[in-house]
Motif scaffolding. Structure first.
Motif, PDB file in Angstrom:
ATOM      1  N   LEU A 190       0.858  -1.183   0.000  1.00  0.00           N
ATOM      2  CA  LEU A 190       0.000   0.000   0.000  1.00  0.00           C
ATOM      3  C   LEU A 190       0.893   1.231   0.000  1.00  0.00           C
ATOM      4  CD1 LEU A 190      -3.117   0.571   0.296  1.00  0.00           C
ATOM      5  CD2 LEU A 190      -2.676   0.900   2.730  1.00  0.00           C
ATOM      6  N   SER A 191       0.632   2.196  -0.905  1.00  0.00           N
ATOM      7  CA  SER A 191       1.483   3.380  -1.005  1.00  0.00           C
ATOM      8  C   SER A 191       0.680   4.594  -1.468  1.00  0.00           C
ATOM      9  CB  SER A 191       2.641   3.135  -1.980  1.00  0.00           C
ATOM     10  OG  SER A 191       3.374   4.326  -2.201  1.00  0.00           O
ATOM     11  N   ASP A 192       1.121   5.758  -1.001  1.00  0.00           N
ATOM     12  CA  ASP A 192       0.520   7.026  -1.422  1.00  0.00           C
ATOM     13  C   ASP A 192       1.391   7.719  -2.468  1.00  0.00           C
ATOM     14  OD1 ASP A 192      -1.607   8.816  -1.190  1.00  0.00           O
ATOM     15  OD2 ASP A 192      -0.559  10.064   0.269  1.00  0.00           O
ATOM     16  N   ARG A 193       2.499   7.064  -2.861  1.00  0.00           N
ATOM     17  CA  ARG A 193       3.463   7.718  -3.755  1.00  0.00           C
ATOM     18  C   ARG A 193       3.629   6.978  -5.087  1.00  0.00           C
ATOM     19  NH1 ARG A 193       8.391   8.931   0.564  1.00  0.00           N
ATOM     20  NH2 ARG A 193       7.124  10.054   2.121  1.00  0.00           N
ATOM     21  N   MET A 194       2.596   6.346  -5.543  1.00  0.00           N
ATOM     22  CA  MET A 194       2.724   5.574  -6.772  1.00  0.00           C
ATOM     23  C   MET A 194       2.935   6.415  -8.028  1.00  0.00           C
ATOM     24  SD  MET A 194       3.147   2.513  -6.181  1.00  0.00           S
ATOM     25  CE  MET A 194       3.063   1.922  -7.859  1.00  0.00           C
ATOM     26  N   ASP A 198       4.841   8.997  -8.395  1.00  0.00           N
ATOM     27  CA  ASP A 198       6.289   9.212  -8.447  1.00  0.00           C
ATOM     28  C   ASP A 198       7.015   7.913  -8.813  1.00  0.00           C
ATOM     29  OD1 ASP A 198       8.872  10.656  -7.733  1.00  0.00           O
ATOM     30  OD2 ASP A 198       8.909   9.011  -6.277  1.00  0.00           O
ATOM     31  N   TYR A 199       6.575   6.795  -8.230  1.00  0.00           N
ATOM     32  CA  TYR A 199       7.221   5.526  -8.534  1.00  0.00           C
ATOM     33  C   TYR A 199       7.083   5.175 -10.013  1.00  0.00           C
ATOM     34  CZ  TYR A 199       8.056   0.647  -9.236  1.00  0.00           C
ATOM     35  OH  TYR A 199       8.516  -0.528  -9.762  1.00  0.00           O
ATOM     36  N   LEU A 200       5.894   5.369 -10.572  1.00  0.00           N
ATOM     37  CA  LEU A 200       5.672   5.032 -11.979  1.00  0.00           C
ATOM     38  C   LEU A 200       6.604   5.806 -12.896  1.00  0.00           C
ATOM     39  CD1 LEU A 200       1.763   4.927 -11.932  1.00  0.00           C
ATOM     40  CD2 LEU A 200       3.313   2.960 -12.114  1.00  0.00           C
ATOM     41  N   HIS A 201       6.889   7.060 -12.543  1.00  0.00           N
ATOM     42  CA  HIS A 201       7.837   7.858 -13.332  1.00  0.00           C
ATOM     43  C   HIS A 201       9.272   7.371 -13.103  1.00  0.00           C
ATOM     44  CE1 HIS A 201       4.676  10.437 -14.655  1.00  0.00           C
ATOM     45  NE2 HIS A 201       4.463  11.006 -13.473  1.00  0.00           N
ATOM     46  N   ALA A 238      -2.989   3.773  -2.580  1.00  0.00           N
ATOM     47  CA  ALA A 238      -3.444   2.725  -3.489  1.00  0.00           C
ATOM     48  C   ALA A 238      -2.743   1.416  -3.164  1.00  0.00           C
ATOM     49  CB  ALA A 238      -3.137   3.123  -4.936  1.00  0.00           C
ATOM     50  N   ARG A 239      -3.476   0.315  -3.271  1.00  0.00           N
ATOM     51  CA  ARG A 239      -2.829  -0.989  -3.142  1.00  0.00           C
ATOM     52  C   ARG A 239      -2.315  -1.410  -4.512  1.00  0.00           C
ATOM     53  NH1 ARG A 239      -1.588  -4.665   0.181  1.00  0.00           N
ATOM     54  NH2 ARG A 239      -2.611  -3.544   1.878  1.00  0.00           N
ATOM     55  N   VAL A 240      -1.153  -2.031  -4.478  1.00  0.00           N
ATOM     56  CA  VAL A 240      -0.432  -2.383  -5.705  1.00  0.00           C
ATOM     57  C   VAL A 240      -0.063  -3.863  -5.667  1.00  0.00           C
ATOM     58  CG1 VAL A 240       1.630  -1.913  -7.077  1.00  0.00           C
ATOM     59  CG2 VAL A 240       0.535  -0.059  -5.788  1.00  0.00           C
TER      60      VAL A 240
END
Length: 206
Positions: A116-120, A122-125, A196-198
């Motif tokens: 679970l993360s609120d920084r997805m 940024d991660y996707l980039h 979001a859960r990933v």
């Protein structure tokens, strides 16, 4: 008579001397008529065993995660054959620093990780899944994924909470090549859930 007078003028009874010796009384309590020490009473044994049981139970409660998961890692799901250590890298790019509720299953060099993360965004980039400046839902980089609201399509063996639909799918590009990402988006489908859960799938054996 059996009394003697001390230098200070007090009279001490021989009989009192014999009966006031605490050490003698203690020895009598601890020894039987033959002079042998008596074993502890059943009550003492029961209390001692109960104490040991409480201590053992407390230790199990403190370390139950380490005892009930592969490799002593609370993130590892049953059936994993390899440990993922530290900040888990998804195709070379570590998962977001704020990732919580992390779970993973590993089989033959292939891993599936849930977190679970609120920084997805940024991660996707950072992972090269979506170029900087491009919208997250550009179909050049991802697509809608059919995922039931009840999450009944969870990967086999992956533990932890299921994703909630609707879900968006990304496939690896750049430094994250080989990574596939499923991520929760809002019901309106215009942005990702926050947090979001990933579920990320990737090869780590090479």
């Amino acid at each position: 008579m059996g009394d003697t007078e001390t230098g200070g003028g007090s009279v001490v009874s021989d009989e009192m001397n014999e009966t006031s010796d605490p050490e003698g009384v203690g020895d009598a309590d601890r020894e039987d008529s033959t002079g042998r020490r008596r074993p502890p009473s059943a009550a003492v044994v029961v209390v001692g065993l109960a104490f040991l049981g409480v201590v053992a139970g407390s230790l199990f409660w403190l370390f139950q995660d380490e005892l009930s998961h592969p490799f002593g890692d609370a993130r590892a799901c049953e059936g994993s054959d390899s440990a993922l250590t530290g900040k888990i890298p998804l195709g070379g790019v570590p998962i977001p620093a704020d990732a919580t509720d992390v779970h993973y299953i590993t089989r033959d060099g292939f891993a599936e990780v849930s977190f679970l993360s609120d920084r997805m965004p940024d991660y996707l980039h950072r992972a090269g899944l979506v170029p900087e400046g491009e919208p997250l839902f550009d179909e050049n980089y991802g697509s809608a994924y059919a995922w039931g609201e009840d999450g009944d399509e969870m990967p086999d063996g992956l533990c932890g909470p299921a994703l909630k639909g609707p879900v968006w799918s990304y496939h690896g590009r750049g430094p994250g090549t080989g990574v596939s990402i499923l991520i929760e988006r809002t019901p309106a489908g215009t942005t990702l859930r926050a947090p979001a859960r990933v579920i990320a799938s990737f090869d780590f054996g090479e």
